[in-house]
Motif scaffolding. Structure first.
Motif, PDB file in Angstrom:
ATOM      1  N   THR A 193       0.850  -1.183   0.000  1.00  0.00           N
ATOM      2  CA  THR A 193       0.000   0.000   0.000  1.00  0.00           C
ATOM      3  C   THR A 193       0.891   1.239   0.000  1.00  0.00           C
ATOM      4  O   THR A 193       2.059   1.192   0.411  1.00  0.00           O
ATOM      5  CB  THR A 193      -0.907   0.039   1.237  1.00  0.00           C
ATOM      6  OG1 THR A 193      -0.085   0.095   2.415  1.00  0.00           O
ATOM      7  CG2 THR A 193      -1.817  -1.179   1.305  1.00  0.00           C
ATOM      8  N   ALA A 194       0.348   2.355  -0.470  1.00  0.00           N
ATOM      9  CA  ALA A 194       1.134   3.596  -0.520  1.00  0.00           C
ATOM     10  C   ALA A 194       1.682   3.960   0.856  1.00  0.00           C
ATOM     11  O   ALA A 194       2.828   4.423   0.992  1.00  0.00           O
ATOM     12  CB  ALA A 194       0.275   4.726  -1.075  1.00  0.00           C
ATOM     13  N   LYS A 195       0.882   3.725   1.880  1.00  0.00           N
ATOM     14  CA  LYS A 195       1.306   4.054   3.251  1.00  0.00           C
ATOM     15  C   LYS A 195       2.485   3.190   3.678  1.00  0.00           C
ATOM     16  O   LYS A 195       3.449   3.675   4.280  1.00  0.00           O
ATOM     17  CB  LYS A 195       0.135   3.858   4.210  1.00  0.00           C
ATOM     18  CG  LYS A 195       0.450   4.242   5.658  1.00  0.00           C
ATOM     19  CD  LYS A 195      -0.779   4.081   6.545  1.00  0.00           C
ATOM     20  CE  LYS A 195      -0.449   4.455   7.988  1.00  0.00           C
ATOM     21  NZ  LYS A 195      -1.637   4.295   8.875  1.00  0.00           N
ATOM     22  N   ARG A 196       2.409   1.877   3.376  1.00  0.00           N
ATOM     23  CA  ARG A 196       3.500   0.978   3.760  1.00  0.00           C
ATOM     24  C   ARG A 196       4.773   1.288   2.962  1.00  0.00           C
ATOM     25  O   ARG A 196       5.873   1.276   3.509  1.00  0.00           O
ATOM     26  CB  ARG A 196       3.080  -0.483   3.532  1.00  0.00           C
ATOM     27  CG  ARG A 196       2.080  -0.982   4.532  1.00  0.00           C
ATOM     28  CD  ARG A 196       2.663  -1.078   5.925  1.00  0.00           C
ATOM     29  NE  ARG A 196       3.415  -2.313   6.121  1.00  0.00           N
ATOM     30  CZ  ARG A 196       4.214  -2.532   7.162  1.00  0.00           C
ATOM     31  NH1 ARG A 196       4.397  -1.578   8.057  1.00  0.00           N
ATOM     32  NH2 ARG A 196       4.853  -3.680   7.292  1.00  0.00           N
ATOM     33  N   VAL A 197       4.624   1.552   1.666  1.00  0.00           N
ATOM     34  CA  VAL A 197       5.787   1.905   0.858  1.00  0.00           C
ATOM     35  C   VAL A 197       6.460   3.156   1.420  1.00  0.00           C
ATOM     36  O   VAL A 197       7.690   3.223   1.543  1.00  0.00           O
ATOM     37  CB  VAL A 197       5.384   2.125  -0.620  1.00  0.00           C
ATOM     38  CG1 VAL A 197       6.554   2.714  -1.414  1.00  0.00           C
ATOM     39  CG2 VAL A 197       4.933   0.804  -1.250  1.00  0.00           C
ATOM     40  N   LYS A 198       5.667   4.138   1.796  1.00  0.00           N
ATOM     41  CA  LYS A 198       6.196   5.370   2.385  1.00  0.00           C
ATOM     42  C   LYS A 198       6.917   5.090   3.700  1.00  0.00           C
ATOM     43  O   LYS A 198       7.955   5.698   3.995  1.00  0.00           O
ATOM     44  CB  LYS A 198       5.050   6.353   2.606  1.00  0.00           C
ATOM     45  CG  LYS A 198       5.476   7.715   3.142  1.00  0.00           C
ATOM     46  CD  LYS A 198       6.214   8.532   2.096  1.00  0.00           C
ATOM     47  CE  LYS A 198       6.505   9.929   2.586  1.00  0.00           C
ATOM     48  NZ  LYS A 198       7.307  10.711   1.600  1.00  0.00           N
ATOM     49  N   SER A 199       6.386   4.158   4.482  1.00  0.00           N
ATOM     50  CA  SER A 199       6.978   3.863   5.791  1.00  0.00           C
ATOM     51  C   SER A 199       8.372   3.255   5.675  1.00  0.00           C
ATOM     52  O   SER A 199       9.145   3.299   6.628  1.00  0.00           O
ATOM     53  CB  SER A 199       6.063   2.923   6.588  1.00  0.00           C
ATOM     54  OG  SER A 199       6.104   1.596   6.071  1.00  0.00           O
ATOM     55  N   PHE A 200       8.708   2.684   4.527  1.00  0.00           N
ATOM     56  CA  PHE A 200      10.027   2.094   4.318  1.00  0.00           C
ATOM     57  C   PHE A 200      11.003   3.075   3.676  1.00  0.00           C
ATOM     58  O   PHE A 200      12.115   2.676   3.295  1.00  0.00           O
ATOM     59  CB  PHE A 200       9.908   0.851   3.427  1.00  0.00           C
ATOM     60  CG  PHE A 200       9.010  -0.228   3.978  1.00  0.00           C
ATOM     61  CD1 PHE A 200       9.129  -0.649   5.293  1.00  0.00           C
ATOM     62  CD2 PHE A 200       8.037  -0.808   3.177  1.00  0.00           C
ATOM     63  CE1 PHE A 200       8.301  -1.642   5.795  1.00  0.00           C
ATOM     64  CE2 PHE A 200       7.213  -1.801   3.669  1.00  0.00           C
ATOM     65  CZ  PHE A 200       7.337  -2.220   4.988  1.00  0.00           C
ATOM     66  N   GLN A 201      10.616   4.329   3.568  1.00  0.00           N
ATOM     67  CA  GLN A 201      11.451   5.328   2.883  1.00  0.00           C
ATOM     68  C   GLN A 201      12.839   5.414   3.505  1.00  0.00           C
ATOM     69  O   GLN A 201      13.844   5.484   2.789  1.00  0.00           O
ATOM     70  CB  GLN A 201      10.773   6.696   2.915  1.00  0.00           C
ATOM     71  CG  GLN A 201      11.592   7.812   2.275  1.00  0.00           C
ATOM     72  CD  GLN A 201      10.836   9.126   2.201  1.00  0.00           C
ATOM     73  OE1 GLN A 201       9.613   9.154   2.268  1.00  0.00           O
ATOM     74  NE2 GLN A 201      11.549  10.223   2.075  1.00  0.00           N
TER      75      GLN A 201
ATOM     76  N   GLY B  61       9.033  -1.081  -5.998  1.00  0.00           N
ATOM     77  CA  GLY B  61      10.188  -1.197  -6.875  1.00  0.00           C
ATOM     78  C   GLY B  61      10.536   0.096  -7.577  1.00  0.00           C
ATOM     79  O   GLY B  61      11.707   0.483  -7.657  1.00  0.00           O
ATOM     80  N   MET B  62       9.525   0.799  -8.065  1.00  0.00           N
ATOM     81  CA  MET B  62       9.788   1.996  -8.845  1.00  0.00           C
ATOM     82  C   MET B  62      10.277   3.156  -7.995  1.00  0.00           C
ATOM     83  O   MET B  62      11.013   4.026  -8.467  1.00  0.00           O
ATOM     84  CB  MET B  62       8.546   2.388  -9.642  1.00  0.00           C
ATOM     85  CG  MET B  62       8.214   1.411 -10.759  1.00  0.00           C
ATOM     86  SD  MET B  62       9.654   1.027 -11.804  1.00  0.00           S
ATOM     87  CE  MET B  62      10.074   2.655 -12.435  1.00  0.00           C
ATOM     88  N   THR B  63       9.889   3.202  -6.733  1.00  0.00           N
ATOM     89  CA  THR B  63      10.410   4.248  -5.852  1.00  0.00           C
ATOM     90  C   THR B  63      11.917   4.100  -5.699  1.00  0.00           C
ATOM     91  O   THR B  63      12.659   5.090  -5.736  1.00  0.00           O
ATOM     92  CB  THR B  63       9.728   4.179  -4.474  1.00  0.00           C
ATOM     93  OG1 THR B  63       8.318   4.272  -4.645  1.00  0.00           O
ATOM     94  CG2 THR B  63      10.179   5.329  -3.589  1.00  0.00           C
TER      95      THR B  63
END
Length: 497
Positions: free
Chosen positions: A135-143, A443-445
């Motif tokens: 999810t966008a939130k989880r992807v953000k949390s791994f920044q 992946g794309m981030t």
């Protein structure tokens, strides 16, 4: 009646059934295809790069083409129109997988997501991995993890620049993306793990195994013997044992440190213990390993390969390299602390990435699908159990879709709404429909962040004595297609480094 009479009756019964079956098959309006040899069918026409061979055949036999691989009937979709029929119009009827011997072994008998048959288990696993990782939130949390690992990579590049030492992009980028996914999903790093020194090789060999056209799948009686002779069986066992040992190490690490409770392995182990549930399914250790296998391989290879190919095309197209660096240095403006917030403002970089996906699709042939019922696609009959190959390579090189398809021209995406997220069938970097890769955002981030740091902080040159025309653009074949000859470039320190 005598025993031999029964044998004669049985023989003629099965002979008549065979004749009826083949007569019916002949009456079907199958897609056109090349002539077949006895027993092997069209296997001799695949060559070392099946995506290229199929593309060449499709130019003669059409956008939907019939092939026979041993005992397996196959069709190949090679244009946006036919691919859309498979991945959208008949997505439900075409979204399951055929049984494939070596993917079954690697995934602990289809306990994974990518190769699993389309069923309730697949739906539950997909839902769980999306919620827990994508999810966008989880992807953000791994920044912070992505930025830490990219920062460490930048430090390595600074040291290489001071020594004017070439950097092996294939190797270093696989380790970069591997470290990120291991921290995000497994709670460990590659450093000190059982794959520390062999990670790139194991990942590449695994992709070769699961992307192979294995004799065992096409010749039920003698196929496994052939694969032992060719070495495919041995290669599969070696990578299976290497990956399994790494997974055992990761799981043991979680069991010994109960404070690690917020990653995917921790969640899966709770399901294994029965503390939480995955729908109607009770997970076993093999389920856990099958699921994390996909996370490791998909999370590693996509990002590493697309960044390597992007840098390959940029170094061989100085105009594009200069243009994308000028955009970055104008937008970011001397900031030493580069974060993911810069991604949205870099329009030309997005075009460069799209063009890289177009000219070097990470997965040139999507994982085969299997028709779950008799279908009619493009006016042709597709019988139940037919294997379906989607040739992304052919779609991306189609001159009716792309002008000068062999040329690297990011500007072709200017003022274009075509994207790689699965809704535009001219550009299919991650598939489409129910089987679209769920980890696109993750992946794309990393792809964007890595390229921004590589291109903003450094200039690049080829190793001494090497010219642009010496850079090899050939790909290796597997489920993914990495650069065959590793890309080596020398980083040059800039005022922003």
């Amino acid at each position: 009646m005598s025993f031999w009479w029964y044998i004669i009756v049985a023989f003629f019964f099965f002979l008549s059934m065979f004749i009826v079956k083949n007569t019916r098959a002949k009456r079907k309006n199958l897609p056109p295809g090349p002539p077949r040899l006895p027993i092997i069918g069209n296997l001799h026409q695949l060559g070392s790069k099946p995506h290229r061979s199929m593309f060449k055949l499709s130019k003669k036999y059409g956008p939907l083409m019939s092939l026979k691989f041993g005992s397996v009937s196959t069709v190949v979709a090679s244009t946006p129109e036919t691919v859309k029929e498979v991945l959208k119009t008949f997505d439900l009827e075409c979204c399951s997988r055929p049984y494939m011997t070596y993917p079954a072994r690697i995934t602990h008998d289809y306990k994974d997501l990518a190769f699993s048959f389309y069923n309730n288990y697949w739906r539950e696993v997909r839902k769980m991995t999306v919620v827990e990782l994508y999810t966008a939130k989880r992807v953000k949390s791994f920044q912070y993890i992505r930025e830490e690992e990219v920062s460490s990579f930048v430090q390595f590049l600074k040291e290489s620049a001071s020594l004017e030492k070439p950097v092996d992009f294939n190797q270093k980028l696989v380790k970069l993306s591997g470290n990120v996914i291991c921290k995000v999903a497994f709670g460990i790093t590659l450093t000190g793990s059982k794959l520390e020194n062999t990670f790139e090789e194991v990942v590449q060999r695994t992709m070769e195994v699961v992307g192979s056209f294995a004799a065992a799948d096409y010749f039920p009686v003698v196929g496994k013997i052939i694969d032992r002779i060719t070495g495919l069986h041995s290669k599969c066992e070696k990578v299976f044992k290497a990956l399994d040992s790494f997974f055992d190490q990761s799981i043991k690490h979680h069991q010994e440190d109960e404070s690690i409770d917020d990653d995917i392995i921790a969640l899966l182990l709770k399901m294994e213990r029965g503390e939480t549930v995955l729908g109607e399914f009770q997970l076993t250790r093999n389920h856990v390993k099958g699921i994390i296998l996909n996370l490791l391989l998909a999370g590693t290879d996509t990002a590493a390969n697309i960044v390597t190919w992007a840098m390959t095309h940029l170094i061989t197209n100085p105009r594009v390299l200069k243009k994308v660096q000028a955009e970055m240095r104008e937008v970011i403006k001397n900031k030493d602390d580069i974060t993911e917030d810069a991604i949205e403002r870099l329009e030309y970089l997005k075009m460069v990435i799209k063009e890289t996906f177009r000219i070097n699709p990470v997965v040139p042939l999507l994982i085969p699908r299997e028709a779950s019922k008799d279908l009619k696609i493009g006016g042709y009959d597709i019988p139940k159990k037919t294997w379906i190959h989607v040739n992304v390579w052919a779609v991306h090189r189609n001159p009716d879709v792309w002008k000068d398809p062999e040329a690297f021209i990011p500007e072709r995406f200017m003022d274009s709404e075509i994207d790689y997220k699965g809704l535009n069938f001219e550009l299919l970097a991650f598939g489409s429909g129910r089987r679209v890769c769920p980890g696109i955002g993750m992946g794309m981030t990393l792809v964007h962040l890595a390229l921004i740091n590589l291109l903003y902080r450094f200039d690049w040159k080829l190793p001494e004595g090497m010219k642009i025309e010496d850079v090899d653009l050939e790909e290796s074949y597997g489920l993914v297609s990495p650069k065959k000859i590793p890309l080596e470039l020398v980083p040059i320190l800039t005022q922003w480094t």
